[in-house]
Design an enzyme around this catalytic site. Structure first.
Site, PDB file in Angstrom:
ATOM      1  N   CYS A 186       0.826  -1.209   0.000  1.00 39.10           N
ATOM      2  CA  CYS A 186       0.000   0.000   0.000  1.00 39.10           C
ATOM      3  C   CYS A 186       0.855   1.251   0.000  1.00 39.10           C
ATOM      4  O   CYS A 186       1.941   1.271   0.586  1.00 39.10           O
ATOM      5  CB  CYS A 186      -0.876   0.041   1.250  1.00 39.10           C
TER       6      CYS A 186
ATOM      7  N   ARG B 101       5.396  -0.084  -6.028  1.00 43.47           N
ATOM      8  CA  ARG B 101       5.364  -0.858  -4.785  1.00 43.47           C
ATOM      9  C   ARG B 101       4.436  -2.072  -4.900  1.00 43.47           C
ATOM     10  O   ARG B 101       4.549  -2.998  -4.105  1.00 43.47           O
ATOM     11  CB  ARG B 101       4.869   0.031  -3.634  1.00 43.47           C
TER      12      ARG B 101
ATOM     13  N   TRP C  18      -2.970  -2.659  -1.496  1.00 45.17           N
ATOM     14  CA  TRP C  18      -2.589  -4.053  -1.743  1.00 45.17           C
ATOM     15  C   TRP C  18      -3.375  -4.851  -0.719  1.00 45.17           C
ATOM     16  O   TRP C  18      -3.103  -4.761   0.486  1.00 45.17           O
ATOM     17  CB  TRP C  18      -1.080  -4.197  -1.542  1.00 45.17           C
TER      18      TRP C  18
ATOM     19  N   ASN D 121      -2.072   2.398   5.833  1.00 39.93           N
ATOM     20  CA  ASN D 121      -1.160   1.287   5.518  1.00 39.93           C
ATOM     21  C   ASN D 121      -0.921   0.513   6.806  1.00 39.93           C
ATOM     22  O   ASN D 121      -0.802   1.118   7.872  1.00 39.93           O
ATOM     23  CB  ASN D 121       0.195   1.798   5.029  1.00 39.93           C
ATOM     24  N   GLY D 122      -0.772  -0.809   6.691  1.00 38.55           N
ATOM     25  CA  GLY D 122      -0.492  -1.605   7.889  1.00 38.55           C
ATOM     26  C   GLY D 122      -1.661  -2.533   8.185  1.00 38.55           C
ATOM     27  O   GLY D 122      -2.569  -2.708   7.359  1.00 38.55           O
TER      28      GLY D 122
ATOM     29  N   GLU E 269      18.500 -17.624  -6.683  1.00 44.05           N
ATOM     30  CA  GLU E 269      18.066 -16.317  -7.177  1.00 44.05           C
ATOM     31  C   GLU E 269      17.490 -16.450  -8.586  1.00 44.05           C
ATOM     32  O   GLU E 269      16.459 -15.841  -8.902  1.00 44.05           O
ATOM     33  CB  GLU E 269      19.246 -15.335  -7.130  1.00 44.05           C
TER      34      GLU E 269
ATOM     35  N   LYS F  50      13.621 -15.542  -9.613  1.00 41.80           N
ATOM     36  CA  LYS F  50      13.300 -14.575 -10.677  1.00 41.80           C
ATOM     37  C   LYS F  50      12.348 -15.186 -11.689  1.00 41.80           C
ATOM     38  O   LYS F  50      11.351 -14.579 -12.055  1.00 41.80           O
ATOM     39  CB  LYS F  50      14.563 -14.118 -11.428  1.00 41.80           C
TER      40      LYS F  50
ATOM     41  N   GLU G 159       8.791 -15.867 -10.047  1.00 45.04           N
ATOM     42  CA  GLU G 159       7.948 -14.722  -9.707  1.00 45.04           C
ATOM     43  C   GLU G 159       7.511 -13.942 -10.941  1.00 45.04           C
ATOM     44  O   GLU G 159       6.488 -13.269 -10.925  1.00 45.04           O
ATOM     45  CB  GLU G 159       8.613 -13.804  -8.676  1.00 45.04           C
TER      46      GLU G 159
ATOM     47  N   HIS H 139      19.353 -36.560  -4.207  1.00 46.41           N
ATOM     48  CA  HIS H 139      18.655 -36.944  -2.967  1.00 46.41           C
ATOM     49  C   HIS H 139      17.161 -36.643  -3.035  1.00 46.41           C
ATOM     50  O   HIS H 139      16.493 -36.587  -2.006  1.00 46.41           O
ATOM     51  CB  HIS H 139      19.287 -36.226  -1.768  1.00 46.41           C
TER      52      HIS H 139
ATOM     53  N   LYS I 106       6.576  -4.508  -4.003  1.00 44.18           N
ATOM     54  CA  LYS I 106       7.999  -4.163  -3.945  1.00 44.18           C
ATOM     55  C   LYS I 106       8.481  -4.071  -2.503  1.00 44.18           C
ATOM     56  O   LYS I 106       9.547  -4.561  -2.169  1.00 44.18           O
ATOM     57  CB  LYS I 106       8.223  -2.844  -4.692  1.00 44.18           C
TER      58      LYS I 106
HETATM   59  C1  F6R Z   1      12.551 -10.758  -5.474  1.00 38.63           C
HETATM   60  C2  F6R Z   1      12.189  -9.715  -4.562  1.00 38.63           C
HETATM   61  C3  F6R Z   1      11.833 -10.067  -3.145  1.00 38.63           C
HETATM   62  C4  F6R Z   1      12.620  -9.147  -2.214  1.00 38.63           C
HETATM   63  C5  F6R Z   1      12.211  -9.362  -0.746  1.00 38.63           C
HETATM   64  C6  F6R Z   1      13.053  -8.520   0.195  1.00 38.63           C
HETATM   65  O1  F6R Z   1      12.849 -10.267  -6.728  1.00 38.63           O
HETATM   66  O2  F6R Z   1      12.224  -8.588  -4.935  1.00 38.63           O
HETATM   67  O3  F6R Z   1      12.084 -11.400  -2.850  1.00 38.63           O
HETATM   68  O4  F6R Z   1      13.975  -9.411  -2.403  1.00 38.63           O
HETATM   69  O5  F6R Z   1      10.864  -9.039  -0.594  1.00 38.63           O
HETATM   70  O6  F6R Z   1      12.905  -7.161  -0.064  1.00 38.63           O
HETATM   71  P1  F6R Z   1      13.919  -6.112   0.534  1.00 38.63           P
HETATM   72  O7  F6R Z   1      15.248  -6.348  -0.101  1.00 38.63           O
HETATM   73  O8  F6R Z   1      13.339  -4.772   0.144  1.00 38.63           O
HETATM   74  O9  F6R Z   1      13.965  -6.319   2.011  1.00 38.63           O
END
Ligand code: F6R
Length: 607
Positions: free
Chosen positions: A2, A27, A73, A99-100, A481, A485, A488, A504, A602
């Protein structure tokens, strides 16, 4: 997640609010709305969908110089217009964005019902505005109505409240970030510094417990109990990097290709090539603390946790000191034992991730020393830690993290070198590593000049029901990683395993044509990784191999993508690049929203 934007001043509020919302879009959100006092009444406009959808339903002009806006959100209640903020009290006297999460909202809702007030939305937020309205009806001032209501809440909030009959805004913070931007006879409120930079550089980051009354010319901060708080003005520096898309097709594309420059920003002035060491002034670490540190603990979520795992290995390699990575959400809930002689690193791009914030609060409470490894300047993690290293990636707008990952790895590499040089790492080894680190941005550029057969890899991935990613040592977190990527962005189920674990369990998934991505730079573990590759091949898997240029293992992949050779401890900075591009291109080919994948946000500011 949010986002809040608020305005009170002398300009038309509507275009300012809509532009603020646009800058909060990255975000992640699912519905959006505004409320503006047009001089005769408060107009509210809301819609499910994007800010562009909201724009489409707004009247051409709305006069009014005071308003609040929100991107939601969904947490409590579905994605519906009725649940979209701003929420209004039944009598229309108060409009609020929140927010929250209000944990005890059901109890509060029952209390309101008992007093004859029925909420019309399913949200936790609406109870707040209804409670404040009852206070106001009982004779409280706007400030008192907020203070009295906050006393009954359990949970987190960033609030911006508009009172129809009072020419002010009131804000409050507890656990959800909120920033006041001070202009000339105008004040802005935002949950994020990014939308404020278009208007002012002078901002105040609110602390938990702050309540702010904003009039047209000034604002006063008080504690929940009404005691005055002296505002601490921060002047936002011109951050490195363009926050706008420019000519790039997507933010993710732009940010992938910004990595060489971002990396230069991260390491510039922080390495001493002569002494072969790192110089992270913001950590404020003296020689004795480094020498006596008993253990290094790193905390993060998602991509940040994978960067932390690479940092952990480098710290152990160079410093010969135990290091452990923790997923923040697990750490904070497992009653962790905190050693005051250990150093704790909170790794976060946004600096607003609720789980990481809770974990670091727990560490501080138990006497541990926490340092931030953060991108967003002035964010909650940075301010709570007070010490640390900014990774200087510049604004990262795409939900999927790319340039923050490589800069987290680079910052942790510099830290590991600094730690190592106070202990066992020789000057020659330190100098060699620093020399290679300084070459890494150029090597990234070299890779981008010839990215290899990414499109052939994409053809394999697009058809897949699931994808397995394998790597060993430093490449194991890189494989994780890469899997995150692709999953998601393209919504393809992905598994990542250290290559040795493959036999395993995950090997059971393999059948003719299953794509397996193998990350095999030219380090001491390569031969072992190749054994896993052969085991996959023998079961009909199609191998997408990431290897170093000139290495004959390139012949072993069905699709082989070469990256420039580098020091074996720095390979993640290069091997992750084709994985990012593969995820981006696969998502595009499948028609996904690359910058805003479904359900993701985000900044994950709720638990
Ligand atoms: C993946 C992604 C999320 C963030 C995670 C932590 O591409 O963006 O997995 O890495 O939510 O976010 P931060 O780094 O902002 O604490």
């Amino acid at each position: 997640m949010c986002g809040i934007f608020g305005y009170i001043g002398h300009q038309h509020a509507l275009p300012i609010l809509v532009e603020g919302l646009r800058r909060l879009e990255y975000r992640g959100y699912d519905s959006t709305g505004v409320a503006i006092d047009d001089g005769s009444h408060v107009q509210t406009h809301k819609t499910v969908g994007k800010v562009a959808d909201l724009k489409a339903i707004l009247p051409e002009t709305v006069s009014g110089t005071r308003g609040i806006a929100h991107t939601r959100w969904a947490t409590h209640g579905g994605v519906t217009q009725g649940n979209t903020h701003p929420h209004a009290s039944t009598d229309g006297a108060i409009h609020l964005v929140h927010n929250g999460i209000i944990e005890n909202y059901q109890h509060l809702r029952r209390g309101l019902s008992a007093r004859g007030v029925d909420c019309v939305s399913e949200t936790d937020s609406e109870v707040l505005v209804q409670m404040m309205a009852l206070e106001l009806q009982g004779g409280a001032t706007p400030l008192e109505s907020v203070q009295n209501t906050l006393q009954h809440l359990r949970g987190t909030w960033g609030l911006c409240i508009l009172f129809r009959d009072h020419d002010l805004l009131i804000c409050a913070r507890n656990g959800s970030p909120l920033i006041i931007g001070q202009g000339q006879n105008e004040t802005f409120v935002s949950s994020d510094p990014h939308p404020l930079t278009a208007h002012t550089q002078r901002v105040v980051y609110l602390d938990d417990g702050d309540v702010v009354v904003i009039n047209r010319e000034s604002f006063q901060i008080k504690t929940t109990k009404g005691l005055p708080v002296e505002p601490s003005i921060t002047v936002l520096e011109d951050a490195w990097g363009e926050a706008e898309l420019g000519d790039a097709p997507h933010y993710m594309y732009k940010e992938i290709y910004e990595q060489p420059d971002a990396l230069r920003q991260c390491i510039g002035g922080r390495v001493d090539r002569e002494m072969g060491t790192g110089r992270l002034g913001g950590m404020g670490l003296d020689h004795q603390t480094l020498v006596q540190a008993a253990h290094i603990h790193l905390l993060g979520c998602g991509t940040a946790a994978f960067a932390a795992e690479i940092g952990q290995m480098l710290i152990e390699k160079m410093g010969r000191i135990p290091a452990t990575t923790h997923i923040s959400s697990e750490f904070r809930n497992n009653d962790p034992v905190i050693n005051p002689k250990s150093l704790y690193l909170a790794v976060s791009q946004s600096g607003e991730t609720a789980d990481t914030i809770s974990a670091l609060k727990e560490i501080k409470l138990k006497g541990g020393q926490v340092f931030g490894v953060v991108n967003v300047v002035g964010s909650t993690v940075a301010r709570l830690c007070g010490r640390g290293v900014y990774i200087h990636s510049g604004p990262e707008q795409s939900v999927a993290s790319t340039k923050a990952f490589t800069n987290m790895v680079a910052a942790l590499t510099v830290f590991a070198t600094q730690l190592g040089r106070t202990r066992h790492l020789s000057k020659a080894d330190g100098r060699n590593l620093i020399r290679h680190l300084q070459q890494a941005p150029h090597l990234m550029e070299t890779y981008f000049e010839d990215i290899g057969p990414i499109h052939e890899a994409v053809d394999l991935l697009c058809e897949a029901d699931s994808v397995l990613f394998l790597g060993r040592g430093l490449s194991a977190p890189v494989a994780k990683e890469g899997a995150l990527k692709l999953m998601e962005l393209a919504y393809i189920p992905c598994l990542a395993y250290p290559a040795g674990e493959m036999k395993h369990g995950p090997i059971a998934l393999l059948e003719e044509g299953s794509p397996v991505v193998v990350v095999a730079p030219n380090d001491h573990l390569k031969e072992k990784t190749m054994s896993a590759l052969h085991e996959c091949k023998a079961r009909g898997a199609k191998i997408i191999l990431i290897h170093e240029k000139g290495d004959p293992i390139g012949a072993e992949g069905d699709v082989s993508i070469a990256v420039p050779a580098i020091h074996p401890w720095l390979t993640p900075l290069l091997t992750v690049l084709p994985l990012q591009l593969m995820a981006y291109e696969t998502a595009l080919k499948l028609g996904r929203d690359v910058d805003r994948p479904r359900n993701l946000a985000k900044s994950v500011t709720v638990e």
